[in-house]
Design a protein around this motif. Structure first.
Motif, PDB file in Angstrom:
ATOM      1  N   GLN A  69       0.830  -1.207   0.000  1.00 59.79           N
ATOM      2  CA  GLN A  69       0.000   0.000   0.000  1.00 59.79           C
ATOM      3  C   GLN A  69       0.863   1.256   0.000  1.00 59.79           C
ATOM      4  N   ALA A  70       1.958   1.220   0.741  1.00 63.27           N
ATOM      5  CA  ALA A  70       2.835   2.381   0.834  1.00 63.27           C
ATOM      6  C   ALA A  70       3.487   2.714  -0.505  1.00 63.27           C
ATOM      7  N   GLN A  71       3.681   1.740  -1.359  1.00 62.65           N
ATOM      8  CA  GLN A  71       4.345   1.955  -2.649  1.00 62.65           C
ATOM      9  C   GLN A  71       3.422   2.524  -3.721  1.00 62.65           C
ATOM     10  N   LYS A  72       2.122   2.385  -3.542  1.00 59.40           N
ATOM     11  CA  LYS A  72       1.177   2.854  -4.562  1.00 59.40           C
ATOM     12  C   LYS A  72       1.191   4.383  -4.677  1.00 59.40           C
ATOM     13  N   GLY A  73       1.208   4.868  -5.912  1.00 62.56           N
ATOM     14  CA  GLY A  73       1.100   6.304  -6.162  1.00 62.56           C
ATOM     15  C   GLY A  73       2.278   7.136  -5.708  1.00 62.56           C
ATOM     16  N   MET A  74       3.445   6.524  -5.591  1.00 57.37           N
ATOM     17  CA  MET A  74       4.610   7.258  -5.073  1.00 57.37           C
ATOM     18  C   MET A  74       5.024   8.470  -5.918  1.00 57.37           C
ATOM     19  N   PRO A  75       5.074   8.368  -7.248  1.00 57.29           N
ATOM     20  CA  PRO A  75       5.498   9.557  -8.013  1.00 57.29           C
ATOM     21  C   PRO A  75       4.628  10.785  -7.733  1.00 57.29           C
ATOM     22  N   LEU A  76       3.327  10.595  -7.677  1.00 56.69           N
ATOM     23  CA  LEU A  76       2.436  11.713  -7.391  1.00 56.69           C
ATOM     24  C   LEU A  76       2.670  12.236  -5.973  1.00 56.69           C
ATOM     25  N   ARG A  77       2.796  11.330  -5.015  1.00 53.32           N
ATOM     26  CA  ARG A  77       3.053  11.754  -3.625  1.00 53.32           C
ATOM     27  C   ARG A  77       4.367  12.512  -3.500  1.00 53.32           C
ATOM     28  N   PHE A  78       5.410  12.015  -4.155  1.00 57.97           N
ATOM     29  CA  PHE A  78       6.702  12.704  -4.105  1.00 57.97           C
ATOM     30  C   PHE A  78       6.593  14.099  -4.703  1.00 57.97           C
ATOM     31  N   GLY A  79       5.952  14.200  -5.856  1.00 59.89           N
ATOM     32  CA  GLY A  79       5.812  15.501  -6.501  1.00 59.89           C
ATOM     33  C   GLY A  79       5.052  16.503  -5.656  1.00 59.89           C
ATOM     34  N   LEU A  80       3.908  16.076  -5.144  1.00 59.26           N
ATOM     35  CA  LEU A  80       3.112  16.977  -4.298  1.00 59.26           C
ATOM     36  C   LEU A  80       3.832  17.319  -3.003  1.00 59.26           C
ATOM     37  N   SER A  81       4.538  16.361  -2.435  1.00 59.32           N
ATOM     38  CA  SER A  81       5.229  16.636  -1.166  1.00 59.32           C
ATOM     39  C   SER A  81       6.355  17.652  -1.356  1.00 59.32           C
ATOM     40  N   VAL A  82       7.030  17.621  -2.503  1.00 60.40           N
ATOM     41  CA  VAL A  82       8.079  18.613  -2.763  1.00 60.40           C
ATOM     42  C   VAL A  82       7.468  19.999  -2.935  1.00 60.40           C
ATOM     43  N   ILE A  83       6.340  20.085  -3.627  1.00 58.49           N
ATOM     44  CA  ILE A  83       5.660  21.375  -3.789  1.00 58.49           C
ATOM     45  C   ILE A  83       5.246  21.923  -2.419  1.00 58.49           C
ATOM     46  N   LEU A  84       4.669  21.082  -1.587  1.00 57.83           N
ATOM     47  CA  LEU A  84       4.261  21.518  -0.250  1.00 57.83           C
ATOM     48  C   LEU A  84       5.473  21.882   0.605  1.00 57.83           C
ATOM     49  N   ALA A  85       6.559  21.132   0.456  1.00 56.20           N
ATOM     50  CA  ALA A  85       7.793  21.450   1.191  1.00 56.20           C
ATOM     51  C   ALA A  85       8.335  22.808   0.765  1.00 56.20           C
ATOM     52  N   PHE A  86       8.157  23.146  -0.501  1.00 47.73           N
ATOM     53  CA  PHE A  86       8.612  24.454  -0.967  1.00 47.73           C
ATOM     54  C   PHE A  86       7.854  25.572  -0.264  1.00 47.73           C
ATOM     55  N   PHE A  87       6.545  25.403  -0.072  1.00 44.19           N
ATOM     56  CA  PHE A  87       5.774  26.396   0.685  1.00 44.19           C
ATOM     57  C   PHE A  87       6.317  26.512   2.113  1.00 44.19           C
ATOM     58  N   ALA A  88       6.575  25.373   2.735  1.00 48.81           N
ATOM     59  CA  ALA A  88       7.073  25.372   4.113  1.00 48.81           C
ATOM     60  C   ALA A  88       8.441  26.033   4.202  1.00 48.81           C
ATOM     61  N   VAL A  89       9.338  25.696   3.284  1.00 53.57           N
ATOM     62  CA  VAL A  89      10.685  26.258   3.352  1.00 53.57           C
ATOM     63  C   VAL A  89      10.673  27.757   3.060  1.00 53.57           C
ATOM     64  N   PHE A  90       9.762  28.213   2.226  1.00 58.40           N
ATOM     65  CA  PHE A  90       9.660  29.646   1.980  1.00 58.40           C
ATOM     66  C   PHE A  90       9.254  30.369   3.263  1.00 58.40           C
ATOM     67  N   PHE A  91       8.325  29.789   4.020  1.00 63.11           N
ATOM     68  CA  PHE A  91       7.931  30.373   5.305  1.00 63.11           C
ATOM     69  C   PHE A  91       9.111  30.374   6.288  1.00 63.11           C
ATOM     70  N   ILE A  92       9.826  29.268   6.363  1.00 66.66           N
ATOM     71  CA  ILE A  92      10.996  29.201   7.251  1.00 66.66           C
ATOM     72  C   ILE A  92      12.024  30.249   6.835  1.00 66.66           C
ATOM     73  N   TYR A  93      12.211  30.426   5.542  1.00 67.35           N
ATOM     74  CA  TYR A  93      13.142  31.429   5.030  1.00 67.35           C
ATOM     75  C   TYR A  93      12.751  32.825   5.515  1.00 67.35           C
ATOM     76  N   ILE A  94      11.480  33.149   5.402  1.00 69.92           N
ATOM     77  CA  ILE A  94      11.014  34.461   5.850  1.00 69.92           C
ATOM     78  C   ILE A  94      11.231  34.623   7.347  1.00 69.92           C
ATOM     79  N   VAL A  95      10.911  33.587   8.119  1.00 70.43           N
ATOM     80  CA  VAL A  95      11.041  33.654   9.573  1.00 70.43           C
ATOM     81  C   VAL A  95      12.506  33.768   9.990  1.00 70.43           C
TER      82      VAL A  95
END
Length: 143
Positions: free
Chosen positions: A42-68
């Motif tokens: 189950q954990a292996q299903k849909g990994m490319p999509l999960r990886f892509g979305l998680s990097v996009i979301l991480a970019f939002f988080a890191v931008f906030f950390i950068y500002i802070v």
């Protein structure tokens, strides 16, 4: 914010994949799967999509950390963006604070209502503390 190092932000966002591979793989992967009830298949299903979305979301988080960590705080006339604050440790400290005071309450609240175990909470919160520390360190030192 005219001198943003976008490469540092991208590298920091991508670092979440490396940390996640280690954290949810050899370090805590089996315990995490047991606590979630997810099988390896189950954990292996849909990994490319999960990886892509998680990097996009991480970019939002890191931008906030950068500002802070780079653009806020400090004494009047002595903002964080000055060279004495631009260290890996300073950025990591900001990342840990964001994880502890923003991410952890949200994750734990959800896990409490989902009736998840304490171990599940600590695995996930621990991942974000380490990840935010490294992201903060990268963007702060590489500015």
């Amino acid at each position: 914010m005219e001198n943003i190092n976008w490469i540092a932000l991208v590298v920091a966002a991508l670092s979440t994949l490396v940390i996640g591979f280690l954290w949810y793989g050899p370090l805590f992967g089996k315990a995490w799967m047991k606590e979630t009830g997810i099988t390896e298949e189950q954990a292996q299903k849909g990994m490319p999509l999960r990886f892509g979305l998680s990097v996009i979301l991480a970019f939002f988080a890191v931008f906030f950390i950068y500002i802070v960590s780079v653009y806020s705080g400090g004494e009047p006339g002595d903002p964080h963006g000055q060279e004495k604050f631009l260290t890996f440790g300073h950025g990591a400290a900001h990342g840990v604070m964001v994880a502890l005071f923003v991410v952890m309450p949200a994750l734990v609240t959800n896990a409490l209502f989902e009736q998840k175990s304490f171990k599940y909470m600590m695995i996930n919160v621990g991942y974000w503390i380490v990840t935010f520390a490294i992201m903060g360190g990268i963007v702060n030192a590489w500015t």
